[in-house]
Design an enzyme around this catalytic site. Structure first.
Site, PDB file in Angstrom:
ATOM      1  N   ARG A   1      42.144 122.451  16.411  1.00  0.00           N
ATOM      2  CA  ARG A   1      41.776 121.006  15.288  1.00  0.00           C
ATOM      3  C   ARG A   1      42.838 120.910  14.242  1.00  0.00           C
ATOM      4  O   ARG A   1      43.390 120.045  13.746  1.00  0.00           O
ATOM      5  CB  ARG A   1      40.588 121.417  14.792  1.00  0.00           C
TER       6      ARG A   1
ATOM      7  N   ASN B   1      34.951 118.808  16.812  1.00  0.00           N
ATOM      8  CA  ASN B   1      34.398 119.306  17.967  1.00  0.00           C
ATOM      9  C   ASN B   1      33.210 118.517  18.764  1.00  0.00           C
ATOM     10  O   ASN B   1      32.452 118.297  17.638  1.00  0.00           O
ATOM     11  CB  ASN B   1      33.873 120.693  17.800  1.00  0.00           C
TER      12      ASN B   1
END
Ligand SMILES: [Zn+2]
Ligand SMILES: [Zn+2]
Length: 777
Positions: free
Chosen positions: A20, A38
């Site tokens: 990320r 996520n």
């Protein structure tokens, strides 16, 4: 150029690897707005909007510049309307991702972190616990998911000013948002003690440990997933001392080498082996010994391979760099038959009789993770022990579980599993469940998975091996008593075949399986272990052939002393007097603990029917091993068969040794009595032992393949695939024999890739056995 927007669903290993933060950075660099989050255990959702060229640049960066340990399996790109989002943000995980969050496995130190540790001008110079978003401990230090610092044993170390700066700096490629980072100022501390726990004064505990090891002392080293025992591998006296103290006369020790260059002086390393030795999983790899290897012969007696691995933490690297050889024995820090120690309480209690000194740190090891082990079988990589680096990554199967499953594995080298939806999650390698401490660990790590994936035990199917005496069944009975859940028994070799089928994506196909090992309780109450099994599309199975039943007198004794088993086979085609004469002339009487007396006892027990029947290939290999005097006493699981395989190197195939298959009552039987007679005649006839050994294994493989070939002729809807499972399926010569026959028939022979073919993979098959209604797929 107009503004466009895309939503991406990226699937693969994308959590716990700095993915990320990487996306965030790439977005800023490309100049797109949006978010990343996520959304599933192995899925990340990205939304990006901006002008076309910028979005294109962003997409290109995702594919080509992602962090090294991340694996992108698929990217779904969905065109959407722009939402007018300002800036780019990392959003909180979706609730559903918590339930299905993959627990990231531990990752070996990356080359960037190692470079820092070795750079005198870096603030992390010489720092034993260096890590970043790309590398470091994960599962071994996690209390719970998701992988956030407060959920790990790094929580107690407060980041210093400099580390905070790195953590918050979106431009910092490896430390922005990295959960496990630390530095010498704020991270775990190291020290060294004697065996009583008294501190040894030193400014550099690692250098001091290296010095002690060089002097011949044994040092217990607390590492990533547990304790190791470190000792010189080049000194016979030191290795002999370690064997004595560890009560481990023959079982091989693993060797850690500073790098592939050093390892290359001990073993032969090809490109594939090199890649595995340097991989983020960094397992122990069994590789052929070099003739001029400086390693003591006592490290792996009677074997032609050495188990070698390279440092996977800075701590290990620094230790190896400071010892004179550049390589060391690094064997599990456990007492005989016990689990590896993960804390000081265990270490000082169980290892103080083995180690002279202890190199200790104050970071808690939450989950025990042993080193993984792989080998090459007929040129292919096969897993022997699945732990660090691999567990507990999940395995997706091609079908759905109607109810959650908890599988308890078998007995030796065991691992348990949980399953739900389309996923099976195996625990890491646990050990031999016959020991109660190991059974406790099995319970602990199954419960860890149960908690993590919020499995309702009441609603679950509990799966056990059919063997009535397996200790792991007791654990299942306890669960069943407490939660009222149903227990299902699954036959051992059927589970082996299903395990390989699931691993290779074959659920739902008509597949033939060859399951070969030492012991498995059969559907007829006999001990199976040389099985050919047909699995249909609906997962029902049929035993279509097996090795001939042989008498096993007194169970364990005949496994420990292979000559006993050989004697019982000889009794089937020789008179009493001839058996005695044969065993005497082979010089094998002294390999029986009670000599002549035992010889006579075994023959008479066979005559009177005091035995259990077994079709185990392990026992047949034992008998050949005894006939050739390669191994007549088994001090560890699989020893006679492993040594037989090693001994075969350099042998030539003999056309005169043969194994026949006959059809009996609808089943095919591989005639092992005639085969042992054949081998006996060759030994007495003075043929080259290595050639006999090599040929015997190839022929057994060929015979099993002939059973398959005979059965599939005219078998409708056969997929054309044979899977190989069981502990003996890693034997190169057996596999070669199987392949030789079946490739001529156009049949593909597959071994598992992500799980071991041995009992460490059985729980996967056990879980899959509960799937029903598959033909509706
Ligand atoms: Zn790193
Ligand atoms: Zn710091």
């Amino acid at each position: 150029m107009g503004t466009i927007a895309v939503r991406l669903i990226i699937v693969g290993i994308v959590q716990g690897v700095g993915f990320r933060p990487f996306i965030h950075r790439a977005a800023i660099k490309a100049g797109v707005n949006g978010y990343v989050r996520n959304v599933g255990g192995s899925e990340v959702e990205v939304f990006a909007e901006g002008d076309e060229a910028k979005v294109a640049r962003f997409l290109r960066a995702i594919m080509t510049e992602h962090p090294p340990p991340a694996v992108i399996e698929e990217v779904e790109v969905i065109s959407e309307g722009p939402r007018g989002i300002e800036g780019f943000r990392i959003l909180k995980s979706e609730a559903r991702s918590l339930r299905e969050s993959m627990i990231p496995p531990d990752i070996a130190i990356c080359s960037e972190c190692l470079r820092e540790v070795l750079n005198p001008r870096d603030r992390r110079y010489g720092y034993a616990f260096n890590s970043c978003a790309w590398c470091g401990p994960r599962f071994s230090m996690m209390y719970r998911v998701p992988y956030d610092r407060e959920n790990t044993s790094m929580a107690k170390y407060r980041l210093c000013h400099n580390c905070v700066k790195e953590y918050r700096d979106v431009g910092n490629v490896r430390r922005y948002h990295a959960q496990g980072i630390s530095c010498p100022k704020d991270g775990p501390k190291l020290w060294i003690t004697d065996r009583l726990g008294k501190r040894v004064e030193t400014s550099d505990p690692i250098k001091e440990a290296a010095r002690l090891i060089d002097e011949g002392y044994i040092v217990a080293v607390k590492g990533l997933g547990g304790y190791h025992l470190a000792a010189l591998a080049s000194d016979d006296d030191v290795v002999a001392k370690l064997r004595r103290r560890k009560r481990r006369p023959q079982k091989p020790f693993a060797i850690m080498a500073l790098d592939v260059g050093v390892a290359g002086k001990l073993v032969y390393i090809d490109e594939l082996a090199k890649e595995i030795l340097n991989s983020p999983q960094r397992p122990i790899v069994l590789l052929p010994k070099r003739g001029d290897s400086p390693v003591s012969r006592l490290v792996s007696p009677g074997l032609d391979v050495e188990g070698v691995f390279t440092p996977y933490t800075a701590l290990h690297y620094l230790l190896l760099r400071n010892v004179r050889d550049g390589f060391l024995i690094m064997t599990s820090g456990n007492a005989y038959g016990k689990p590896m120690c993960i804390n000081e309480e265990c270490a000082y209690k169980l290892l103080s009789g083995i180690a002279d000194y202890f190199l200790v740190h104050d970071r808690e090891i939450v989950n025990r993770v042993d080193d993984s082990v792989v080998r090459f079988t007929d040129g292919e990589v096969v897993m022997l022990r699945r732990a660090r680096g691999y567990a507990p990554a999940w395995i997706r199967v091609k079908a759905g579980f109607q109810r959650p499953v908890i599988a308890f594995g078998a007995e030796l080298q065991s691992a348990g599993a949980v399953a739900f939806n389309d996923k099976v999650i195996l625990t890491q390698f646990i050990g031999d469940a016959e020991d109660l401490d190991i059974l406790e660990d099995l319970d602990r790590y199954i419960k860890f998975l149960v908690r993590t994936y919020r499995i309702d035990i009441k609603d679950s199917v509990l799966v056990v091996d059919k063997h009535p005496h397996y200790t792991s069944r007791r654990l299942a009975s306890t669960y069943s008593r407490v939660y009222g859940s149903r227990v299902v028994e699954v036959q051992h070799h059927y589970a082996h075949v299903l395990s390989v089928m699931a691993d290779r994506g074959l659920i739902g196909d008509v597949v033939m399986g060859i399951a070969i090992d030492g012991v498995g309780y059969g559907d007829d109450g006999a001990i199976w272990g040389g099985e050919v099994i047909l699995v249909r599309g609906d997962l029902s199975y049929e035993r279509v052939g097996h090795l001939e039943y042989q008498p096993l007198v007194g169970g364990d004794a005949s496994v420990t002393y292979p000559t006993r088993f050989l004697t019982s086979v000889l009794s089937k085609f020789l008179s009493d007097g001839e058996v005695f004469k044969a065993v005497r002339s082979l010089g094998l009487v002294k390999s029986l603990p009670r000599g002549e007396l035992e010889l006579k006892y075994v023959v008479s027990a066979v005559r009177r029917g005091y035995y259990v029947s077994t079709s185990s290939i392990g026992r047949v290999l034992d008998a050949v091993s005894s006939l050739l005097k390669v191994c007549t006493y088994r001090s560890y699981d699989g020893e006679p068969a492993m040594k037989l395989e090693a001994y075969s190197r350099g042998g030539a195939e003999l056309d005169s040794i043969d194994v026949k298959v006959r059809s009996l009552g609808g089943e095919y039987v591989v005639e092992t009595t005639a085969f042992i007679d054949d081998v006996l005649q060759h030994v007495l006839g003075g043929y080259d032992g290595r050639s006999i050994a090599l040929t015997a294994q190839i022929r057994l493989g060929e015979a099993l393949a002939h059973v398959v070939a005979k059965h599939v002729r005219g078998l409708r809807s056969f997929s054309g695939v044979v899977v190989l499972g069981g502990g003996a399926a890693v034997n190169t010569y057996i596999v070669r024999g199987v392949r030789r026959v079946l490739s001529g028939e156009g049949i593909e022979v597959l071994l598992p890739r992500r799980v071991p073919p041995n009992d460490g993979g059985v729980a996967l098959g056990q879980a899959v056995a509960t799937i029903t209604g598959i033909d509706s797929l």
